[in-house]
Design a protein around this motif. Structure first.
Motif, PDB file in Angstrom:
ATOM      1  N   GLN A   3     118.593  28.737  21.631  1.00  0.00           N
ATOM      2  CA  GLN A   3     119.891  28.318  22.156  1.00  0.00           C
ATOM      3  C   GLN A   3     119.931  26.813  22.249  1.00  0.00           C
ATOM      4  O   GLN A   3     118.969  26.176  22.589  1.00  0.00           O
ATOM      5  N   SER A   4     121.090  26.275  21.940  1.00  0.00           N
ATOM      6  CA  SER A   4     121.230  24.848  22.108  1.00  0.00           C
ATOM      7  C   SER A   4     122.375  24.663  23.073  1.00  0.00           C
ATOM      8  O   SER A   4     123.293  25.462  23.140  1.00  0.00           O
ATOM      9  N   TYR A   5     122.314  23.630  23.863  1.00  0.00           N
ATOM     10  CA  TYR A   5     123.340  23.424  24.852  1.00  0.00           C
ATOM     11  C   TYR A   5     124.293  22.315  24.426  1.00  0.00           C
ATOM     12  O   TYR A   5     123.873  21.228  24.100  1.00  0.00           O
ATOM     13  N   GLU A   6     125.560  22.636  24.391  1.00  0.00           N
ATOM     14  CA  GLU A   6     126.541  21.624  24.054  1.00  0.00           C
ATOM     15  C   GLU A   6     127.455  21.400  25.242  1.00  0.00           C
ATOM     16  O   GLU A   6     127.519  22.201  26.142  1.00  0.00           O
ATOM     17  N   PRO A  81     133.053  14.335  16.370  1.00  0.00           N
ATOM     18  CA  PRO A  81     132.948  15.113  15.124  1.00  0.00           C
ATOM     19  C   PRO A  81     134.054  16.172  15.031  1.00  0.00           C
ATOM     20  O   PRO A  81     134.421  16.768  16.049  1.00  0.00           O
ATOM     21  N   VAL A  82     134.574  16.374  13.821  1.00  0.00           N
ATOM     22  CA  VAL A  82     135.643  17.353  13.613  1.00  0.00           C
ATOM     23  C   VAL A  82     135.231  18.358  12.533  1.00  0.00           C
ATOM     24  O   VAL A  82     134.867  17.971  11.420  1.00  0.00           O
ATOM     25  N   ASP A 104     133.108  18.184   8.557  1.00  0.00           N
ATOM     26  CA  ASP A 104     132.660  19.396   7.879  1.00  0.00           C
ATOM     27  C   ASP A 104     133.841  20.356   7.847  1.00  0.00           C
ATOM     28  O   ASP A 104     134.834  20.146   8.552  1.00  0.00           O
ATOM     29  N   TYR A 105     133.754  21.393   7.022  1.00  0.00           N
ATOM     30  CA  TYR A 105     134.831  22.368   7.007  1.00  0.00           C
ATOM     31  C   TYR A 105     134.273  23.742   6.711  1.00  0.00           C
ATOM     32  O   TYR A 105     133.182  23.881   6.164  1.00  0.00           O
ATOM     33  N   LEU A 106     135.020  24.742   7.136  1.00  0.00           N
ATOM     34  CA  LEU A 106     134.663  26.130   6.882  1.00  0.00           C
ATOM     35  C   LEU A 106     135.889  26.822   6.321  1.00  0.00           C
ATOM     36  O   LEU A 106     136.981  26.695   6.877  1.00  0.00           O
ATOM     37  N   ALA A 121     125.094  21.590  14.705  1.00  0.00           N
ATOM     38  CA  ALA A 121     124.612  20.468  13.891  1.00  0.00           C
ATOM     39  C   ALA A 121     125.520  19.248  14.075  1.00  0.00           C
ATOM     40  O   ALA A 121     125.041  18.125  14.214  1.00  0.00           O
ATOM     41  N   LEU A 122     126.829  19.477  14.110  1.00  0.00           N
ATOM     42  CA  LEU A 122     127.754  18.352  14.255  1.00  0.00           C
ATOM     43  C   LEU A 122     127.628  17.689  15.617  1.00  0.00           C
ATOM     44  O   LEU A 122     127.685  16.469  15.734  1.00  0.00           O
ATOM     45  N   ILE A 123     127.471  18.509  16.646  1.00  0.00           N
ATOM     46  CA  ILE A 123     127.350  17.940  17.991  1.00  0.00           C
ATOM     47  C   ILE A 123     126.085  17.098  18.093  1.00  0.00           C
ATOM     48  O   ILE A 123     126.098  15.995  18.612  1.00  0.00           O
ATOM     49  N   ARG A 124     124.999  17.633  17.544  1.00  0.00           N
ATOM     50  CA  ARG A 124     123.741  16.865  17.581  1.00  0.00           C
ATOM     51  C   ARG A 124     123.870  15.570  16.800  1.00  0.00           C
ATOM     52  O   ARG A 124     123.446  14.513  17.253  1.00  0.00           O
ATOM     53  N   ARG A 125     124.492  15.650  15.640  1.00  0.00           N
ATOM     54  CA  ARG A 125     124.667  14.454  14.822  1.00  0.00           C
ATOM     55  C   ARG A 125     125.545  13.441  15.562  1.00  0.00           C
ATOM     56  O   ARG A 125     125.283  12.250  15.560  1.00  0.00           O
ATOM     57  N   GLY A 126     126.592  13.970  16.219  1.00  0.00           N
ATOM     58  CA  GLY A 126     127.514  13.103  16.962  1.00  0.00           C
ATOM     59  C   GLY A 126     126.824  12.327  18.065  1.00  0.00           C
ATOM     60  O   GLY A 126     127.208  11.223  18.406  1.00  0.00           O
TER      61      GLY A 126
END
Ligand code: CA
Length: 240
Positions: A3-6, A81-82, A104-106, A121-126
């Motif tokens: 689990q990662s916490y955001e 990040p969006v 990024d997009y899905l 991944a985006l939150i960590r990068r942010g």
């Protein structure tokens, strides 16, 4: 389970069922606070009025299309990040998304597991985090395992104590106001919890600082709280 916490995510999606599934999935698997907007205008308003760690943004939205929201948001200087949710997958629109400032997009329909992985991944990068372990003096906080230790001893925290500590740990030495902490711990209606921060802080002090020679949690009267070791203090002094 890994689990990662955001901290705080805004989902802008007009298909209510999808929006709610995405929000629930993020809440359950990351224990972050999640706000939802069902149209582009509300989305932009919310995105600009609170500090978010991630925006999950649909393209086809009533009132204001997602791409216009994104352009306005970036034009106003926001670096959050969006992650775009799109029904289209043509190359042209992907290029225009990235040009407009998407990270990024899905393509719909997507798998919620995929959405979670990309979101994390985006939150960590942010946050510019490369290692999930934050070290302050002899305090170690592993934000993937959500485990905290002090001087090598495991510290057992309640989920809220953990979230509060992690938020402070992301910015060691910074004074964080009670309001900001509340905004990050709760969804939009945080006002009704306004008395709990002191309770969590005293719990954290008891578990982390009480028996340690160096106290890490500091109260700044009328301003808020900070988490800092000796080094932070010295480097801050050096700046003055
Ligand atoms: Ca839509």
């Amino acid at each position: 389970m890994l689990q990662s916490y955001e901290m705080r995510v805004l989902v802008v999606e007009d298909e209510k069922r999808l929006a709610e599934n995405v929000a629930r999935s993020l809440r359950e698997n990351t224990s972050c606070a999640v706000d939802v907007a069902f149209d582009g205008e509300e989305g932009l308003f919310l995105a600009e009025s609170s500090p978010y760690d991630l925006l999950v943004l649909d393209l086809m939205l009533p009132k204001l299309p997602g791409l216009d929201l994104l352009r306005a948001f970036r034009k106003h200087g926001h670096k959050t990040p969006v992650l775009i949710l799109t029904a289209r997958d043509e190359k042209d629109s992907v290029v225009s998304l990235l040009n407009a400032g998407a990270d990024d997009y899905l393509a719909k329909p997507f798998d919620l597991g995929e959405l979670l992985a990309r979101s994390k991944a985006l939150i960590r990068r942010g946050k510019g985090e490369h290692s999930p372990v934050i070290v302050i003096e002899d305090l170690e906080l592993d934000s993937v395992a959500r485990r905290v230790s002090r001087a090598g001893e495991l510290v057992v925290l309640t989920p809220m104590e953990y979230r509060l500590l992690e938020y402070l740990a992301h910015r060691p030495g910074a004074v964080v106001s009670k309001t900001e902490l509340l905004e990050h711990l709760y969804d939009y209606n945080w006002e009704k919890f306004s008395n709990v921060i002191e309770v969590y802080i005293s719990g954290l002090r008891r578990k982390i600082d009480e028996e340690a020679p160096v106290k890490l949690i500091r109260t700044h009267r009328g301003l808020g709280y900070s988490l800092q070791g000796k080094e932070n203090k010295e480097s801050r002094r050096g700046l003055k």
